[in-house]
Design a protein around this motif. Structure first.
Motif, PDB file in Angstrom:
ATOM      1  N   ALA A  15      37.529 -55.670 -24.335  1.00 25.09           N
ATOM      2  CA  ALA A  15      37.820 -54.455 -23.582  1.00 25.09           C
ATOM      3  C   ALA A  15      37.320 -54.631 -22.153  1.00 25.09           C
ATOM      4  O   ALA A  15      36.369 -55.370 -21.906  1.00 25.09           O
ATOM      5  N   SER A  16      37.994 -53.970 -21.237  1.00 29.18           N
ATOM      6  CA  SER A  16      37.601 -54.008 -19.829  1.00 29.18           C
ATOM      7  C   SER A  16      37.123 -52.613 -19.413  1.00 29.18           C
ATOM      8  O   SER A  16      37.317 -51.634 -20.143  1.00 29.18           O
ATOM      9  N   GLU A  17      36.544 -52.528 -18.226  1.00 32.49           N
ATOM     10  CA  GLU A  17      36.138 -51.210 -17.715  1.00 32.49           C
ATOM     11  C   GLU A  17      37.356 -50.303 -17.591  1.00 32.49           C
ATOM     12  O   GLU A  17      37.270 -49.093 -17.849  1.00 32.49           O
ATOM     13  N   ASP A  19      40.041 -50.341 -19.473  1.00 31.62           N
ATOM     14  CA  ASP A  19      40.374 -49.867 -20.827  1.00 31.62           C
ATOM     15  C   ASP A  19      39.474 -48.696 -21.209  1.00 31.62           C
ATOM     16  O   ASP A  19      39.925 -47.707 -21.801  1.00 31.62           O
ATOM     17  N   VAL A  20      38.195 -48.840 -20.905  1.00 35.96           N
ATOM     18  CA  VAL A  20      37.233 -47.799 -21.262  1.00 35.96           C
ATOM     19  C   VAL A  20      37.540 -46.510 -20.501  1.00 35.96           C
ATOM     20  O   VAL A  20      37.552 -45.416 -21.073  1.00 35.96           O
ATOM     21  N   SER A  21      37.830 -46.636 -19.201  1.00 34.82           N
ATOM     22  CA  SER A  21      38.141 -45.448 -18.399  1.00 34.82           C
ATOM     23  C   SER A  21      39.394 -44.748 -18.939  1.00 34.82           C
ATOM     24  O   SER A  21      39.420 -43.514 -19.050  1.00 34.82           O
ATOM     25  N   ALA A  23      40.616 -44.883 -21.975  1.00 32.59           N
ATOM     26  CA  ALA A  23      40.324 -44.283 -23.280  1.00 32.59           C
ATOM     27  C   ALA A  23      39.531 -42.990 -23.109  1.00 32.59           C
ATOM     28  O   ALA A  23      39.789 -42.003 -23.810  1.00 32.59           O
ATOM     29  N   LEU A  24      38.593 -42.975 -22.178  1.00 34.28           N
ATOM     30  CA  LEU A  24      37.816 -41.745 -21.977  1.00 34.28           C
ATOM     31  C   LEU A  24      38.701 -40.637 -21.411  1.00 34.28           C
ATOM     32  O   LEU A  24      38.585 -39.474 -21.827  1.00 34.28           O
ATOM     33  N   ASN A  25      39.601 -40.983 -20.496  1.00 30.02           N
ATOM     34  CA  ASN A  25      40.520 -39.958 -19.980  1.00 30.02           C
ATOM     35  C   ASN A  25      41.351 -39.378 -21.112  1.00 30.02           C
ATOM     36  O   ASN A  25      41.593 -38.166 -21.158  1.00 30.02           O
ATOM     37  N   ALA A  26      41.779 -40.232 -22.023  1.00 26.29           N
ATOM     38  CA  ALA A  26      42.574 -39.746 -23.164  1.00 26.29           C
ATOM     39  C   ALA A  26      41.724 -38.857 -24.067  1.00 26.29           C
ATOM     40  O   ALA A  26      42.164 -37.792 -24.510  1.00 26.29           O
ATOM     41  N   VAL A  27      40.489 -39.262 -24.321  1.00 27.75           N
ATOM     42  CA  VAL A  27      39.598 -38.470 -25.181  1.00 27.75           C
ATOM     43  C   VAL A  27      39.330 -37.102 -24.559  1.00 27.75           C
ATOM     44  O   VAL A  27      39.330 -36.078 -25.241  1.00 27.75           O
ATOM     45  N   ARG A  28      39.134 -37.082 -23.241  1.00 26.59           N
ATOM     46  CA  ARG A  28      38.813 -35.820 -22.561  1.00 26.59           C
ATOM     47  C   ARG A  28      40.066 -35.049 -22.166  1.00 26.59           C
ATOM     48  O   ARG A  28      39.963 -33.950 -21.614  1.00 26.59           O
ATOM     49  N   ASP A  30      42.200 -35.686 -19.823  1.00 28.93           N
ATOM     50  CA  ASP A  30      42.503 -35.574 -18.397  1.00 28.93           C
ATOM     51  C   ASP A  30      43.161 -36.839 -17.858  1.00 28.93           C
ATOM     52  O   ASP A  30      42.761 -37.379 -16.847  1.00 28.93           O
TER      53      ASP A  30
ATOM     54  N   VAL B  22      31.880 -54.000 -23.007  1.00 23.08           N
ATOM     55  CA  VAL B  22      32.221 -54.833 -21.849  1.00 23.08           C
ATOM     56  C   VAL B  22      31.020 -55.654 -21.378  1.00 23.08           C
ATOM     57  O   VAL B  22      31.155 -56.826 -21.035  1.00 23.08           O
ATOM     58  N   VAL B  54      35.536 -43.144 -27.747  1.00 18.92           N
ATOM     59  CA  VAL B  54      36.069 -44.278 -26.977  1.00 18.92           C
ATOM     60  C   VAL B  54      35.843 -45.586 -27.744  1.00 18.92           C
ATOM     61  O   VAL B  54      36.751 -46.425 -27.855  1.00 18.92           O
ATOM     62  N   LEU B  58      38.745 -48.178 -29.134  1.00 20.74           N
ATOM     63  CA  LEU B  58      38.892 -49.541 -28.600  1.00 20.74           C
ATOM     64  C   LEU B  58      38.353 -50.613 -29.542  1.00 20.74           C
ATOM     65  O   LEU B  58      38.652 -51.789 -29.368  1.00 20.74           O
ATOM     66  N   PHE B 102      32.047 -44.516 -13.946  1.00 18.53           N
ATOM     67  CA  PHE B 102      33.117 -45.272 -13.274  1.00 18.53           C
ATOM     68  C   PHE B 102      34.069 -44.340 -12.539  1.00 18.53           C
ATOM     69  O   PHE B 102      34.942 -44.797 -11.820  1.00 18.53           O
TER      70      PHE B 102
END
Lengths: 32, 156
Positions: A15-17, A19-21, A23-28, A30, B22, B54, B58, B102
């Motif tokens: 996973a990359s940063e 990907d994490v961003s 996924a968090l947008n999807a979870v929240r 927004d 990561v 998250v 992932l 981020f």
């Protein structure tokens, strides 16, 4: 469980940063 | 509300998940906190719920559950109303002076200026926090006396 154990298990998943961003947008809910 | 101190830090859910999945700057930033028992990671249940979701998306639910158990032992919990931004609300209700994220909507100069008007909060990318963390100076400020060096294994 230790952080070392967790990092070892997590290494199997790539996973990359970005990907994490995303996924968090999807979870929240927004994704904009 | 807890009195703000620079040794109290919130990592938003993106940074918590990236620490696990990561590595890189997120792990470097949180290692500073794991190494020093006189710092505090502040996080609400809602913030940890988001990070766990998250990790679940992932990676795998079992990894997310293991992470939740470990981070629950470490963090200091804080409550805030449903619907508040979990990172910001954890910071201002939990007396944190640093929020790691981020999200450039939070880390932008404009957001920083508007936040500074309300709370003593610095919102930074973990790369900046990791580079600027100065344990000796922070120790003198929040504990007092000569910095004795790291007092905790960051991998335990």
């Amino acid at each position: 469980v230790t952080w070392d154990d967790l990092y070892e298990r997590a290494a199997a998943f790539e996973a990359s940063e970005d990907d994490v961003s995303a996924a968090l947008n999807a979870v929240r809910g927004d994704d904009d | 509300m807890t009195e703000p101190t620079p040794a109290r830090v919130v990592a938003d859910a993106d940074v918590l998940a990236a620490d696990l999945l990561v590595g890189g700057p997120s792990r470097a930033a949180l290692d500073h906190l794991r190494r020093h028992s006189w710092t505090t990671l502040v996080a609400s249940d809602a913030l940890l719920d988001d990070a766990e979701a998250v990790i679940d998306r992932l990676a795998a639910p079992s990894l997310a559950a293991g992470w939740r158990d470990r981070v629950d032992e470490w963090r200091e919990p804080v409550d805030h109303p449903d619907g508040d931004h979990p990172g910001l609300a954890s910071a201002y209700r939990g007396g944190a002076m640093h929020l790691l994220s981020f999200d450039d909507r939070l880390t932008s100069a404009k957001a920083g200026a508007s936040l500074q008007g309300h709370v003593s909060l610095s919102v930074r990318h973990p790369r900046a926090f990791a580079a600027l963390f100065d344990p000796a100076s922070l120790y003198r400020e929040v504990v007092g006396g000569e910095y004795p060096g790291p007092d905790r294994d960051p991998r335990e």
